[in-house]
Design an enzyme around this catalytic site. Structure first.
Site, PDB file in Angstrom:
ATOM      1  N   GLY A  12       7.284   1.393   6.309  1.00  0.00           N
ATOM      2  CA  GLY A  12       7.965   0.923   5.100  1.00  0.00           C
ATOM      3  C   GLY A  12       8.337   2.101   4.215  1.00  0.00           C
ATOM      4  CB  THR A 127       1.424   3.680   2.343  1.00  0.00           C
ATOM      5  OG1 THR A 127       1.292   2.292   2.041  1.00  0.00           O
ATOM      6  CG2 THR A 127       0.057   4.317   2.250  1.00  0.00           C
ATOM      7  CG  ASP A 129       0.528  -1.112   1.561  1.00  0.00           C
ATOM      8  OD1 ASP A 129       1.222  -1.709   0.714  1.00  0.00           O
ATOM      9  OD2 ASP A 129       0.718  -1.200   2.787  1.00  0.00           O
ATOM     10  NE  ARG A 173       1.108  -4.217   6.653  1.00  0.00           N
ATOM     11  CZ  ARG A 173       1.927  -3.378   7.246  1.00  0.00           C
ATOM     12  NH1 ARG A 173       1.590  -2.123   7.372  1.00  0.00           N
ATOM     13  NH2 ARG A 173       3.080  -3.783   7.694  1.00  0.00           N
ATOM     14  CD  GLU A 223       1.913  -8.165   1.317  1.00  0.00           C
ATOM     15  OE1 GLU A 223       3.005  -8.732   1.386  1.00  0.00           O
ATOM     16  OE2 GLU A 223       1.723  -7.004   1.727  1.00  0.00           O
ATOM     17  NE  ARG A 266       8.226 -23.779 -13.332  1.00  0.00           N
ATOM     18  CZ  ARG A 266       7.781 -25.000 -13.635  1.00  0.00           C
ATOM     19  NH1 ARG A 266       6.566 -25.364 -13.250  1.00  0.00           N
ATOM     20  NH2 ARG A 266       8.528 -25.828 -14.325  1.00  0.00           N
ATOM     21  NE  ARG A 275       8.967  -0.816   1.257  1.00  0.00           N
ATOM     22  CZ  ARG A 275       8.968  -1.647   2.311  1.00  0.00           C
ATOM     23  NH1 ARG A 275       7.993  -2.518   2.448  1.00  0.00           N
ATOM     24  NH2 ARG A 275       9.920  -1.598   3.193  1.00  0.00           N
TER      25      ARG A 275
HETATM   26  O1  F6P Z   1       3.117  -1.210   3.950  1.00  0.00           O
HETATM   27  C1  F6P Z   1       4.022  -1.348   2.898  1.00  0.00           C
HETATM   28  C2  F6P Z   1       4.465  -2.782   2.737  1.00  0.00           C
HETATM   29  O2  F6P Z   1       5.329  -2.836   1.626  1.00  0.00           O
HETATM   30  C3  F6P Z   1       3.345  -3.801   2.618  1.00  0.00           C
HETATM   31  O3  F6P Z   1       2.789  -3.846   1.324  1.00  0.00           O
HETATM   32  C4  F6P Z   1       4.063  -5.065   3.033  1.00  0.00           C
HETATM   33  O4  F6P Z   1       3.167  -6.037   3.536  1.00  0.00           O
HETATM   34  C5  F6P Z   1       4.984  -4.578   4.115  1.00  0.00           C
HETATM   35  O5  F6P Z   1       5.192  -3.203   3.885  1.00  0.00           O
HETATM   36  C6  F6P Z   1       6.325  -5.278   4.158  1.00  0.00           C
HETATM   37  O6  F6P Z   1       6.995  -4.800   5.264  1.00  0.00           O
HETATM   38  P1  F6P Z   1       8.553  -4.963   5.542  1.00  0.00           P
HETATM   39  O7  F6P Z   1       9.268  -4.012   4.634  1.00  0.00           O
HETATM   40  O8  F6P Z   1       8.686  -4.607   6.978  1.00  0.00           O
HETATM   41  O9  F6P Z   1       8.899  -6.379   5.218  1.00  0.00           O
END
Ligand code: F6P
Length: 342
Positions: A12, A127, A129, A173, A223, A266, A275
């Site tokens: 990512g 990352t 994350d 993640r 998530e 909501r 990102r």
């Molecule tokens: O690892 C970074 C991340 O943004 C995670 O937080 C998320 O679960 C995943 O990538 C989403 O991946 P993609 O961009 O492939 O949908």
């Protein structure tokens, strides 16, 4: 003859990659290196997709989000003949070394290429994350949490006007760093992270109390939280990771809260908005520092290493150490967050 260094970004994307590429190139020029940019992560070196990478290419990228080299979640070890192609292209492009920028997946590939095939690799951790072991922080995290905090604060404004509870689902993640920092920094009323089994009864009781006091409530949920009720999605990426957005954690939580508390609720999913955008000061500086340090490691011939932030120093650590285990949120941090849950 000048040494040719390949550079790729995999997994990512995240803000800070462009500063890191700039760091590698600017420092590499001091060492007399020339560069080949492989596009789309490991796919680029498997298929030989390149782009020029020199001074003029990195001149004004420090402020840019994303990655100028583009990325993908390609795993050469999962593609028929993928590793063989990487090795062939390594020779074909006359590479002395490869600098791979990525998270656990991309650096996991780098680790195996080094240990199983003696490829000269150096890793740069990235990352949003922040779940990579062996480094205190990864670039991308600061920017994405800053964006999420802004989103949380906007949700609070509208929650207050409508006397609602709002749930913000954030990425991260299987590690709860993004949710934890977002929740603490935005004064959320409840934070749910994958490391902790959710106590939904306690959460709803607490939301009733805070709603009675201030007329609104905010929950920040990762998530990766396991509610046991999420929509089941089996879709997986090349590295075997379940695609978590299909689990609809935020939406499920909102309906649980509404049912159990009677409060109008909501949910919002920030998703990939987190990102993008210009890297924060912290991510720019960390990107530049790790990029420069990676070029220096190549110059020293210190391969199989990743550059890591330890305290305020950028130091080399074995790639194996960085990719062995995931850095998850420890109990002390959960205790710290609880101080603000009143
Ligand atoms: O690892 C970074 C991340 O943004 C995670 O937080 C998320 O679960 C995943 O990538 C989403 O991946 P993609 O961009 O492939 O949908």
């Amino acid at each position: 003859m000048s040494k040719v260094i390949g550079v790729l970004t995999g997994g990512g994307d995240c803000p800070g990659l462009n500063p890191a590429i700039r760091g590698v190139v600017m420092r590499g020029l001091d060492h007399g290196f020339t560069f080949v940019g492989f596009q789309d992560g490991w796919k680029g070196i498997i298929e030989g997709i390149t782009r020029p990478l020199g001074l003029t290419d990195v001149e004004d990228i420090v402020k840019l989000g994303g990655t100028m080299l583009r990325t993908s979640r390609t795993n050469p070890f999962k593609r028929e003949g993928g590793v063989q192609k990487v090795l062939e292209n390594f020779k074909k492009f006359n590479l002395h070394a490869l600098i791979a920028m990525g998270g656990e997946d991309t650096l996991g590939v780098a680790t195996k290429l080094f240990s199983e095939h003696k490829v000269n690799v150096v890793g740069v951790p990235k990352t949003m994350d922040n779940d990579l072991s062996a480094t205190d922080f990864t670039f991308g995290f600061d920017t994405s949490v800053t964006v999420a905090v802004d989103a949380a604060e906007r949700l609070k404004d509208t929650a207050k006007s409508h006397s609602r509870v709002m749930v913000l689902e954030v990425m991260g993640r299987h590690a709860g760093w993004v949710a934890l920092y977002t929740g603490i920094a935005s004064a959320a009323d409840w934070i749910l992270i994958p490391e902790e089994k959710p106590n939904l009864e306690k959460m709803c009781q607490h939301l009733k109390t805070v709603h009675a006091r201030k007329g609104m409530g905010l929950v920040v949920a990762s998530e990766g939280v396991n509610l046991g009720t999420e929509g089941q999605s089996d879709a997986k990426d090349d590295f075997g990771h379940t695609i978590l957005k299909g689990r609809a954690v935020g939406e499920s939580l909102a309906s649980i809260i509404e049912k159990k508390t009677g409060l109008e609720t909501r949910s919002a999913v920030i998703g990939h908005i987190q990102r993008g955008g210009s890297p924060t000061l912290f991510d720019r500086i960390l990107g530049l520092r790790t990029g420069v340090a990676a070029a220096d490691l190549v110059a020293k011939g210190d391969f199989g290493k990743m550059v890591a932030l330890r305290g305020n120093e950028v130091v080399p650590v074995p790639l194996k150490e960085a990719t062995g285990t995931l850095k998850t949120v420890p109990a002390e941090w959960v205790k710290f967050a609880e101080v603000f849950s009143k």
